[in-house]
Design an enzyme around this catalytic site. Sequence first.
Site, short mmCIF file in Angstrom:
data_model
loop_
_atom_site.label_atom_id
_atom_site.label_comp_id
_atom_site.label_asym_id
_atom_site.label_seq_id
_atom_site.Cartn_x
_atom_site.Cartn_y
_atom_site.Cartn_z
N LYS A 133 -3.42 14.26 7.42
CA LYS A 133 -4.14 14.96 6.36
C LYS A 133 -5.09 16.04 6.89
O LYS A 133 -5.21 17.11 6.30
CB LYS A 133 -4.93 13.95 5.52
CG LYS A 133 -4.05 13.06 4.65
CD LYS A 133 -4.90 12.11 3.81
CE LYS A 133 -4.06 11.34 2.80
NZ LYS A 133 -3.07 10.49 3.44
N GLU A 217 -14.21 13.83 2.44
CA GLU A 217 -14.07 14.78 1.35
C GLU A 217 -15.20 14.58 0.34
O GLU A 217 -15.69 13.47 0.15
CB GLU A 217 -12.75 14.57 0.59
CG GLU A 217 -11.53 15.05 1.29
CD GLU A 217 -10.29 14.81 0.45
OE1 GLU A 217 -10.40 14.15 -0.61
OE2 GLU A 217 -9.21 15.27 0.85
N HIS A 252 -6.10 3.56 -6.87
CA HIS A 252 -5.44 4.66 -6.17
C HIS A 252 -3.92 4.59 -6.22
O HIS A 252 -3.24 5.34 -5.52
CB HIS A 252 -5.91 4.77 -4.72
CG HIS A 252 -7.40 4.87 -4.56
ND1 HIS A 252 -8.12 5.96 -4.98
CD2 HIS A 252 -8.30 4.00 -4.04
CE1 HIS A 252 -9.41 5.77 -4.73
NE2 HIS A 252 -9.55 4.59 -4.16
N ARG A 314 9.14 14.41 0.86
CA ARG A 314 10.26 13.56 0.43
C ARG A 314 10.37 13.64 -1.08
O ARG A 314 9.59 14.33 -1.74
CB ARG A 314 9.98 12.10 0.82
CG ARG A 314 8.63 11.59 0.30
CD ARG A 314 8.41 10.12 0.53
NE ARG A 314 7.05 9.70 0.31
CZ ARG A 314 6.51 9.46 -0.88
NH1 ARG A 314 7.23 9.63 -1.97
NH2 ARG A 314 5.26 9.06 -0.99
#
Length: 633
Positions: A133, A217, A252, A314
């Site tokens: 990430k 973040e 999540h 994907r």
Amino acid sequence: MRRSRIARNSAFSGCDAVIASLLIANRGEIACRIIRTARRMGIRTVAVHSEADAGALHVAMADRAVAIGPALARESYLRGDRIIAAALETGAEAIHPGYGFLSENAEFAQAVMDAGLIWVGPDPAAITAMGLKDAAKARMAAAGVPVTPGYLGADQDDAHLAQQAAAITYPVLIKAVAGGGGKGMRLVADPADFADALASCRREAMAAFGNDRVLIEKFITRPRHIEVQVFGDRHGNIVHLFERDCSLQRRHQKVIEEAPAPGMDEATRTAVCRAAVDAARAVDYVGAGTVEFIADAGEGLRADRIWFMEMNTRLQVEHPVTEAITGVDLVEWQLRVASGEALPMRQEDLSIKGSAMEARLYAEDPARGFLPSIGRLDVFDPGDGVRVDTGVVQGGRITPYYDPMIAKLIAHGATRDEARRRLADTLDRAVVWPLRTNAGFLVKALNHPDFAGGEMDTGLIARAGDALMPDPLPDNAGLGRAAADLGGAGALAGFRLNAPRQGRARLLVEGQLVEVDVAPREGEIFRAPLGHVLLSEHGQSWEVRPYRAAATGAAAAGDGAVLAPMPGTIIAVHVAPGQSVSKGQKLVTLEAMKMEHGLTAPFDGVVADMPFAQGAQVREGMVLVRITAGEAA
């Protein structure tokens, strides 16, 4: 690299040869979905399976199947060497990884190509570029793609990370750089909690991904999860197929997905989709991919409040909603692009037609913290009127080894509300038994006023709490009709068969004693497995039987029956019939979901009956021990 020499008729341009044989390196719903498209295209298919999946639907659907190892995924579906060997053994030309397992493993993709096989997916370099990430965000920022404010640096010292979190301002998210699926993620609202959250996040990340590096973040207080489907070919073409909204989440994990995103105006759509194409172009992307964004929806969806999160290299679980609104078969595109063909459509050829929603029907029990419900699907009827993507059939099994998803249900309508209502109605009528499902939970989520109005964010389910929990018992009207369907068995004084509202009846509903007014029998709403009534309503199913304690020996939990809380195996019996026991004393030990569960006496009494011995396989709700009041003779 080997290529097919079989010509196909196609709207695609650039190549007249398509893969002739395909191995699917996956299982369940996605394997079946790929096989359906391959079969329509005339492509021979090869399935791989673990020992646990020898009788699975994808194995039966494929032209050929190869066993690749024991039940555990790490010994079968994650064994790339065995999968490649199976492809070579069966003469398959290509490998499609589906999603999950090895689908985003660059080393596996390279090994497939090194073996002379076609990899149906992006190049290993693109998988690697988007795999971490922090590196992906840095690359996107350099390409001009807006990224979430945060810290992506290499300095992983605890104190330095704490300083960066303070500079970003709380609340913040700590996220594993190699994470996914909600793992390795912690929300921190107070600086005093940062150190503990960081340590916990690192432990989880190391266990799940073998990498404990993190990024930080800014946490968005009204977040919407917006993602864009992109597609590239080897001729330099990249298009987007518009956005999906996956904001309805639980811990999540996506619960319901839809396309297009509610509240998305054309200017914002143009901006976010252009950013997604820029992201794909930055890594020379080939094949199907999804660029995920987080939006601050505090003031609605705005182009300047949407930021890049990550890219999934994907096919996504939720790809059917994109197919529904565009009329495109994304798996066919994957197979043709992997064969070297150019994309069949330009960006201006693609348009949005109506609205679509997808719900994931899981074998899990919302009343028990969404604990997976494993075992045989004696009854499985997902209904009609919507698209159903599934990897199981009635009589199949949900095992403890893999994700417990039963099916994906996808509804399409001219409007968002039409799609929502169609999906909710189908789930409301779905019948699954004896396994528990989340269908009732999904129905309530779809009908929640905030979701129905398109005013959701990723915290909606957590805020709604118990309001989304399905009812523990059928409503009285349904139970009254069930009593009539049972012929009034167990009825109290005053009951007459088929006489409306005459008398009351005692019923056992999944082992719980209830007393209801008997109602007229109306319609064919019941099924009768094992000689009992199966009552289904609001997406849930209950086994209902007459209460005849004296005649049948049946007993409700309140009468001293100790019931199996889930399917499992009795691994130890600690008492014997006729033995006196005290409240809380362990009676039997049940092994289920790889854990041991000790079942205890509900009160002081005597063991009256033990119908099962050590080693017995039992279903959820079965009476394992019955205790009666009194003392042993």
